[in-house]
Structures are given as C-alpha cells and as structure tokens.
Design a protein around this motif. Sequence first.
Motif, short mmCIF file in Angstrom:
data_model
loop_
_atom_site.label_atom_id
_atom_site.label_comp_id
_atom_site.label_asym_id
_atom_site.label_seq_id
_atom_site.Cartn_x
_atom_site.Cartn_y
_atom_site.Cartn_z
N SER A 174 0.83 -1.21 0.00
CA SER A 174 0.00 0.00 0.00
C SER A 174 0.87 1.25 0.00
CB SER A 174 -0.91 -0.01 1.24
OG SER A 174 -1.54 1.25 1.38
N ARG A 178 0.81 4.03 -2.83
CA ARG A 178 0.40 5.39 -2.46
C ARG A 178 1.37 6.42 -3.04
NH1 ARG A 178 2.25 8.01 1.78
NH2 ARG A 178 2.67 6.12 2.95
N GLU A 284 -5.32 8.40 -2.34
CA GLU A 284 -4.17 8.68 -1.49
C GLU A 284 -4.60 8.64 -0.02
OE1 GLU A 284 -2.32 12.47 -2.10
OE2 GLU A 284 -0.96 12.16 -0.40
N HIS A 287 -5.27 5.09 1.22
CA HIS A 287 -4.03 4.37 1.52
C HIS A 287 -3.49 4.77 2.89
CE1 HIS A 287 -2.90 2.13 -2.06
NE2 HIS A 287 -3.43 3.09 -2.78
N LYS A 288 -3.52 6.06 3.18
CA LYS A 288 -2.99 6.53 4.46
C LYS A 288 -3.79 5.92 5.61
CE LYS A 288 -1.14 11.02 3.01
NZ LYS A 288 -1.41 12.47 2.95
N GLU A 291 -2.87 2.22 6.02
CA GLU A 291 -1.54 1.98 6.61
C GLU A 291 -1.50 2.32 8.09
OE1 GLU A 291 1.07 4.13 3.86
OE2 GLU A 291 -0.15 3.23 2.29
#
Lengths: 320, 117
Positions: A174, A178, A284, A287-288, A291
């Motif tokens: 990921s 990203r 984006e 993804h953050k 994670e």
Amino acid sequence: MRSAVLIVGLCVGLTACASVPKEQAAQLAKSGAEASDAAALDVRELSTRVDQQAELMAFNGTYMVCVRAPDDCKAEQVDRDNTGEARKLIRAINLRAQALTALGDAYRALGMEAEYDAEGAMETVVGRLTSSVNAYANLLGAGSLISEPVGAIITHGAGLLARDRQRARLQSGSAHIRLAVVKMREALALEKDLYIGLAGTLALQENKAVENLYAAGLIARAPMLAPMAADLGVTLVPDAEQLLAGDVSVRTATLAYMRGQADDRQYLQEARYLAINNALNKLEQAHKDFELADSPDIADLTRAIDEVTALIPAPREAAR
Amino acid sequence: MSTHEDRFALTRQAYENAFNSWDADLDACAGSGASMRKVNANLRALHTEMLRAANAWLGATGAAVEDAFDAAKAAKKVVDDARENDVEIVARLTAFADLSDSIKALIDKAKKAPEDA
C-alpha cells in the motif's frame, strides 16, 4: 521424538494475534484499479482523437471547397508536418495512459496478495502433519504425540506467523502504491489544462465532419434530434427523416441544436479530468488510512470513482 | 517570460479563431479554388503550431510522468516480489512436506519390521 520437538518449536515466537486487513486491502485494490483503468481509458481515447484529426481536416477542407467550387474540386492532402507533430503527441499521451495502466496493475497485484490465504494454506499443511505424526505414534502404541488442543495451538501459531508476514506485505504494498498515486496525481495536475484544451479543440473538426456529413445527407438526420425529444418526453414521427430532408428551416434548427450538444460534450470532458484528479486524491487518503490501521473510507472513494465512470461516454463502437 | 501553458493557450486560440471564421473566409474567396485551398493551408498550419506547443508542454512535464510510471512499476514489483520471495512460507511448506514423507517412510518401516520379526 525429533519430529515432535521440531513441531513444538513452532510455538516459540507466538505473537499477539492481529488480524490481517485483507478485506480493506481487497477493497482498496479494487477501487484503485477501477480509478486507474478509467483514467487510462480517458487518456488513451484522447490519443485516438489526435490520430484522427489530419484525416478529418482533409475531409472537411475538401468538402467545404468542393461545395463552393465544384469545377475546381481537388482532394486535400494530409499535411506531413501536422502528422509528424500528431505522432509525437500520440506517443506522449500514450505514455501517460501506460503509467495509469501500470498503476492499475500494481493495484491488481495488491488485490491478489490480499486474496492469498496464507493462513489457510499453513493450517492445512500443519493439520496434515499433525495427523501424520499422531498416526505414526499410534502405530507404535505411543498414543498421540500431539494432543488436539496443542495441535490447534501449533496450527494457530504457524498461521499467526504467516498472518504477520501477510499484513506487513499488504501495508508495504500500500505504501509503495500510495507514492505512485501521489506522483501520478501531480503529473496529471500539471497537464490537466492541456488535456481539457486539446479535447475541446479536437472536437471542432469532429463536429464539423458530422455537420458536413449531415449537410450532404450521408447520415440520418432524425437521430440528431432524438436526445431533445427524449428530454422533452416526446417521440419523433416515423417519417421525421423525410420531413427533415425537405425542410431547410428545421434542418438548420437541428444543426443549431447539434452545435449546442457538441458544447455540452466539451464541458463533460473537463468535468471528467477534474473527477479523475479527485478520485486520485481520495485514493491517497484511503491508503494513508489503511496503513494507519484505520478503516479507509471506501464509500467516499467509491463515490469519487463512480463520478469518473458516470462521466465516461459510451464506447464509439456503440454509437455507430 | 512565457510558459508552455501560455504558448499552448495562444496557439490554441489562434487556431480556434481561424476555425470559427472558416466558412466566412471560404465564402470571401468568391469561388476561387486556389484561394480557398490557401485558407485551408493556413488553418492546417495553425493546427500544427498548436500541436507543437502541446508537445513542448508534455516534453516539459515528461519527467514527472516518467517518475510516476517508474513508481507504479516499482510498486507492483514490490508486491509481486514480496509474495514470491517470502521463502519462509515456501521453505516451511517444503519442510513440512519432507517431514510428512519421512514420517510415512518410518511408518512403512515400522509396519514391515513386525512382519520380519
């Protein structure tokens, strides 16, 4: 038994059980692939339109001279300088489409990783091994060497190690994707106004070609009014085509309507590039969240991607 | 100093202005085929300049796209390699299979031994 010692050794290193966010990863991968593929399709369509411009200019130029000077009617040549620049532009645009396709492929790889049931594979094998060892032990009359609860722990322990590794792989994947999404968004943002401007200008020759075909009676005229009739909730009469052929007033009015429709398509193109930029922004953020072990807002991301796909026109083949 | 965006906007506007007056310019040629073909050549030349400006723009931003392309390819490789090179799982599965075979062999020997006795 050496084999039992080896198996029990797997219990060492039991870690706190943390689940693998496979479902979130799979959703993120699916959404990312959809957004990337939609953007790639849009960019690739632009290069196809650039490719057709020279022929459209030759057709339009020839027709418009010949209707005015039928005794001096000559076929226009396709301009070599023009086609040379067009080919360079097509290559450059296709590079962008390839970058977006590569991003889609990275998402598909992430999706496959999320689907890989490492835990299940481990449990199956360790389960078979447990049965084998116990069967041997029973044969020797030693009773089961591995009791079921212990066997379950062993199975669980081995499965945990695999889950930890898979979780790490998903988060690492990921993070890398990203970064690619951020770079892609930045690159497209630098060029967005070019795509929008180019798409609008390309439409000029395309629309002129439709008008010239219409004027020459080479295309059915009544279907040009079909969208208007549908919006007004009315139905064109069966002999609308013949009526249009014989009435210059309504034929000219239809031409005015076609030009308005062409303007609408131009605004649609601009809206599409803005929607693609928005979808990449949402990706984006998703993804953050993933994670950080937060649940990504897939609903918000899905809405952004739906906005892109809703603005994509029907395939040209379907329109013919 | 003009940017590639400025140059594209300028050439695009010049082409669009010429396009929008195309019919009127051809009408003004009063049926002269030669004059009308010059009008068409001028329009094509403006179109070429617009494409040239577009290419200059994409050339200037090409590095950003190359980076994005490379990043996307690298991301895919990371995921693919991580799966393929996670040899611990593969090695373990192989080790388990070997162990199963060894046990089976031992069982077979154990079954044979009483028969020999």
